[in-house]
Scaffold this active site. Sequence first.
Site, PDB file in Angstrom:
ATOM      1  N   ALA A   1      -5.515  -0.075  -2.769  1.00 27.07           N
ATOM      2  CA  ALA A   1      -5.124  -0.826  -1.565  1.00 27.07           C
ATOM      3  C   ALA A   1      -3.606  -0.958  -1.537  1.00 27.07           C
ATOM      4  O   ALA A   1      -3.034  -1.918  -2.067  1.00 27.07           O
ATOM      5  CB  ALA A   1      -5.782  -2.209  -1.561  1.00 27.07           C
TER       6      ALA A   1
ATOM      7  N   GLU B   1       6.991  -2.388   0.967  1.00 34.98           N
ATOM      8  CA  GLU B   1       7.028  -3.278   2.146  1.00 34.98           C
ATOM      9  C   GLU B   1       6.651  -2.501   3.414  1.00 34.98           C
ATOM     10  O   GLU B   1       7.213  -2.739   4.482  1.00 34.98           O
ATOM     11  CB  GLU B   1       8.413  -3.911   2.293  1.00 34.98           C
ATOM     12  CG  GLU B   1       8.802  -4.784   1.125  1.00 34.98           C
ATOM     13  CD  GLU B   1       8.493  -6.261   1.342  1.00 34.98           C
ATOM     14  OE1 GLU B   1       8.389  -6.687   2.496  1.00 34.98           O
ATOM     15  OE2 GLU B   1       8.349  -6.968   0.335  1.00 34.98           O
TER      16      GLU B   1
ATOM     17  N   TRP C   1       1.632  -2.351  -9.206  1.00 28.90           N
ATOM     18  CA  TRP C   1       3.057  -2.286  -8.815  1.00 28.90           C
ATOM     19  C   TRP C   1       3.659  -3.657  -8.496  1.00 28.90           C
ATOM     20  O   TRP C   1       4.485  -3.768  -7.579  1.00 28.90           O
ATOM     21  CB  TRP C   1       3.254  -1.413  -7.567  1.00 28.90           C
ATOM     22  CG  TRP C   1       2.724  -0.043  -7.616  1.00 28.90           C
ATOM     23  CD1 TRP C   1       3.144   0.959  -8.423  1.00 28.90           C
ATOM     24  CD2 TRP C   1       1.690   0.515  -6.795  1.00 28.90           C
ATOM     25  NE1 TRP C   1       2.431   2.095  -8.153  1.00 28.90           N
ATOM     26  CE2 TRP C   1       1.541   1.854  -7.167  1.00 28.90           C
ATOM     27  CE3 TRP C   1       0.886   0.001  -5.773  1.00 28.90           C
ATOM     28  CZ2 TRP C   1       0.615   2.692  -6.565  1.00 28.90           C
ATOM     29  CZ3 TRP C   1      -0.041   0.831  -5.176  1.00 28.90           C
ATOM     30  CH2 TRP C   1      -0.160   2.165  -5.575  1.00 28.90           C
TER      31      TRP C   1
HETATM   32  C1  LIG Z   1       8.991  -0.382  -7.187  1.00 30.07           C
HETATM   33  C2  LIG Z   1       7.833  -0.937  -6.446  1.00 30.07           C
HETATM   34  C3  LIG Z   1       7.726  -2.304  -6.273  1.00 30.07           C
HETATM   35  C4  LIG Z   1       6.641  -2.841  -5.595  1.00 30.07           C
HETATM   36  N1  LIG Z   1       6.512  -4.213  -5.513  1.00 30.07           N
HETATM   37  C5  LIG Z   1       5.370  -4.734  -5.006  1.00 30.07           C
HETATM   38  C6  LIG Z   1       5.129  -6.142  -5.081  1.00 30.07           C
HETATM   39  O1  LIG Z   1       5.953  -6.906  -5.588  1.00 30.07           O
HETATM   40  N2  LIG Z   1       3.961  -6.615  -4.605  1.00 30.07           N
HETATM   41  C7  LIG Z   1       3.023  -5.800  -4.040  1.00 30.07           C
HETATM   42  O2  LIG Z   1       1.984  -6.300  -3.613  1.00 30.07           O
HETATM   43  N3  LIG Z   1       3.214  -4.450  -3.955  1.00 30.07           N
HETATM   44  C8  LIG Z   1       4.358  -3.902  -4.435  1.00 30.07           C
HETATM   45  N4  LIG Z   1       4.556  -2.539  -4.398  1.00 30.07           N
HETATM   46  C9  LIG Z   1       3.535  -1.671  -3.792  1.00 30.07           C
HETATM   47  C10 LIG Z   1       3.967  -1.073  -2.464  1.00 30.07           C
HETATM   48  O3  LIG Z   1       3.976  -2.056  -1.476  1.00 30.07           O
HETATM   49  C11 LIG Z   1       3.030   0.117  -2.133  1.00 30.07           C
HETATM   50  O4  LIG Z   1       3.344   1.155  -3.027  1.00 30.07           O
HETATM   51  C12 LIG Z   1       3.170   0.568  -0.695  1.00 30.07           C
HETATM   52  O5  LIG Z   1       2.616  -0.387   0.165  1.00 30.07           O
HETATM   53  C13 LIG Z   1       2.495   1.912  -0.424  1.00 30.07           C
HETATM   54  O6  LIG Z   1       1.188   1.921  -0.872  1.00 30.07           O
HETATM   55  P1  LIG Z   1       0.650   3.114  -1.794  1.00 30.07           P
HETATM   56  O7  LIG Z   1       1.668   3.321  -2.852  1.00 30.07           O
HETATM   57  O8  LIG Z   1      -0.732   2.830  -2.183  1.00 30.07           O
HETATM   58  O9  LIG Z   1       0.694   4.393  -0.850  1.00 30.07           O
HETATM   59  P2  LIG Z   1      -0.509   4.931   0.062  1.00 30.07           P
HETATM   60  O10 LIG Z   1      -0.972   3.820   0.937  1.00 30.07           O
HETATM   61  O11 LIG Z   1      -1.508   5.630  -0.778  1.00 30.07           O
HETATM   62  O12 LIG Z   1       0.244   5.995   0.959  1.00 30.07           O
HETATM   63  C14 LIG Z   1       0.521   7.320   0.495  1.00 30.07           C
HETATM   64  C15 LIG Z   1       1.150   8.111   1.635  1.00 30.07           C
HETATM   65  O13 LIG Z   1       0.217   8.177   2.740  1.00 30.07           O
HETATM   66  C16 LIG Z   1       0.831   7.673   3.897  1.00 30.07           C
HETATM   67  N5  LIG Z   1      -0.161   6.980   4.731  1.00 30.07           N
HETATM   68  C17 LIG Z   1      -1.076   6.050   4.352  1.00 30.07           C
HETATM   69  N6  LIG Z   1      -1.783   5.623   5.403  1.00 30.07           N
HETATM   70  C18 LIG Z   1      -1.295   6.281   6.488  1.00 30.07           C
HETATM   71  C19 LIG Z   1      -1.589   6.253   7.876  1.00 30.07           C
HETATM   72  N7  LIG Z   1      -2.526   5.452   8.378  1.00 30.07           N
HETATM   73  N8  LIG Z   1      -0.890   7.063   8.690  1.00 30.07           N
HETATM   74  C20 LIG Z   1       0.091   7.870   8.205  1.00 30.07           C
HETATM   75  N9  LIG Z   1       0.416   7.928   6.893  1.00 30.07           N
HETATM   76  C21 LIG Z   1      -0.259   7.143   6.045  1.00 30.07           C
HETATM   77  C22 LIG Z   1       1.898   6.707   3.397  1.00 30.07           C
HETATM   78  O14 LIG Z   1       2.899   6.481   4.371  1.00 30.07           O
HETATM   79  C23 LIG Z   1       2.398   7.441   2.174  1.00 30.07           C
HETATM   80  O15 LIG Z   1       3.333   8.407   2.557  1.00 30.07           O
HETATM   81  C24 LIG Z   1       5.657  -1.983  -5.044  1.00 30.07           C
HETATM   82  C25 LIG Z   1       5.771  -0.609  -5.209  1.00 30.07           C
HETATM   83  C26 LIG Z   1       6.824  -0.084  -5.913  1.00 30.07           C
HETATM   84  C27 LIG Z   1       6.882   1.407  -6.134  1.00 30.07           C
END
Ligand SMILES: Cc1cc2nc3c(=O)[nH]c(=O)nc-3n(C[C@H](O)[C@H](O)[C@H](O)COP(=O)(O)OP(=O)(O)OC[C@H]3O[C@@H](n4cnc5c(N)ncnc54)[C@H](O)[C@@H]3O)c2cc1C
Length: 433
Positions: free
Chosen positions: A163, A413, A191
């Site tokens: 998620a 974010e 993360w």
């Molecule tokens: C250094 C770091 C700090 C973080 N800090 C926090 C924190 O403090 N608290 C917290 O809760 N989270 C945190 N995160 C998590 C961060 O918010 C998520 O990594 C981010 O929301 C993306 O989610 P995901 O990595 O699962 O990517 P995914 O959701 O798997 O996405 C992968 C790719 O698919 C694309 N994609 C997904 N859905 C769609 C769609 N509907 N249409 C088009 N493209 C799509 C995305 O844009 C992306 O390019 C952090 C992450 C990092 C790396």
Amino acid sequence: MSDVTTTAPDSESEDVPAGIAGEPPATAEGKAFTLELTQDQEDIRDWVHGFAEGVVRPAAHEWDEREETPWPVIQEAAKIGLYSFEGLAQFWADETGLTLPIANEELFWGDAGIGMAIMGTSLAVAAIFGQGTPEQMGEWIPQCFGTPDDVKVAAFCASEPDAGSDVSAIRTTAKYDEAKDEWVLNGQKAWATNGGIANVHVVIATVDRELGSRGHAAFVIPPGTPGCEQGAKVKKHGLRASHTADVHLDDCRVPGACLLGGKEKLDERLARVREGKKSKSQAAMQTFESSRPVVGAQALGIARAAYEFALEYAKERRQFGRAIIENQAIGFTLADMKMEIDAARLLVWRAAWMGRTGKRFENAEGSMSKLKSGEVAVWATERAIQILGGNGYTREFPVERMHRDAKIYTIFEGTSEIQRLVIARAISGVHIQ
Ligand SMILES: Cc1cc2nc3c(=O)[nH]c(=O)nc-3n(C[C@H](O)[C@H](O)[C@H](O)COP(=O)(O)OP(=O)(O)OC[C@H]3O[C@@H](n4cnc5c(N)ncnc54)[C@H](O)[C@@H]3O)c2cc1C
């Protein structure tokens, strides 16, 4: 040169519109429009800049290499009041909304990894501030920061392995044990900035999975609660002075009072959703839109730092018997960098002002500000490496670190794709997939 262009028109003249005569022009509502900062805004900007230049920058390379939380730097920030709820509240108090992004831009101009180590706590604080009761704010917010002699950090844990962009897929559960008036949390968070090293964790969990994101609630996990453990620490591409880790919740029991906003409010909200009435989820989206310009401002700080470094380098570096900036290819690139950064800042300031003054984000202006700033930061830092040539690619010079740091701003974010989705839906009214 003729007097026509150099002498200000007579301010008493009835023909001279307000504004040309020295005063900012009044809008239809009688309010002046100006981009000039107030004395307070300039003072705070200069104060944060001084800390960024004197304390953060000199420490940036070391903590990036160590990949550890820079506790001594956070402590320095706490000592001067920059790392404290009062500091954050002072930035927030500005009714124009500009001070918060201005302060973030300056701090991240110093260094983004250390900037995030200092500002990461504010994610959890914002959740407590936005959703907590006055008693919960009074109890938990001070514990997020600790004291200058014993600094603490806080973590906001929403994302999970399955998620990320799709927040509605959160699987961490919170079940109410009525007999003990306790909530029992189970799941894995991914993360999390400051995850596992935080004094206070704010965890988003589902209390009713069938309701998707409308069945979510936020819980405070008090310091030292059994069942809340750090999982793997993440080794990252950039922002390496900021700690990121998984958080495991195994039968983690917290008092009923740790549900942010309280149970009565949650029960009312869930009842409304189950009856098919509108819930506050749209209000939550509005809040999210409001926080995006601050994140955009952090990206801007990185972009500006890289631009300034590249500009000075281009004036000094000589090839073919002249400074490289004398080549249009370099000069024009720097012109574009400056223009893009300034354009992004205007979007950030607009969204920050809209958020603080309660204007509706009809066209997802918050998303626009974060999207533009994040993409400008990645592009500008890459251009900075190009301008520095081989030096730009080495760790002897800071622009490669800035490029690594900038990349996260198109991911966390809300990724760039998700921001575009939000904007496209807002402008079209169509549920674009
Ligand atoms: C250094 C770091 C700090 C973080 N800090 C926090 C924190 O403090 N608290 C917290 O809760 N989270 C945190 N995160 C998590 C961060 O918010 C998520 O990594 C981010 O929301 C993306 O989610 P995901 O990595 O699962 O990517 P995914 O959701 O798997 O996405 C992968 C790719 O698919 C694309 N994609 C997904 N859905 C769609 C769609 N509907 N249409 C088009 N493209 C799509 C995305 O844009 C992306 O390019 C952090 C992450 C990092 C790396």
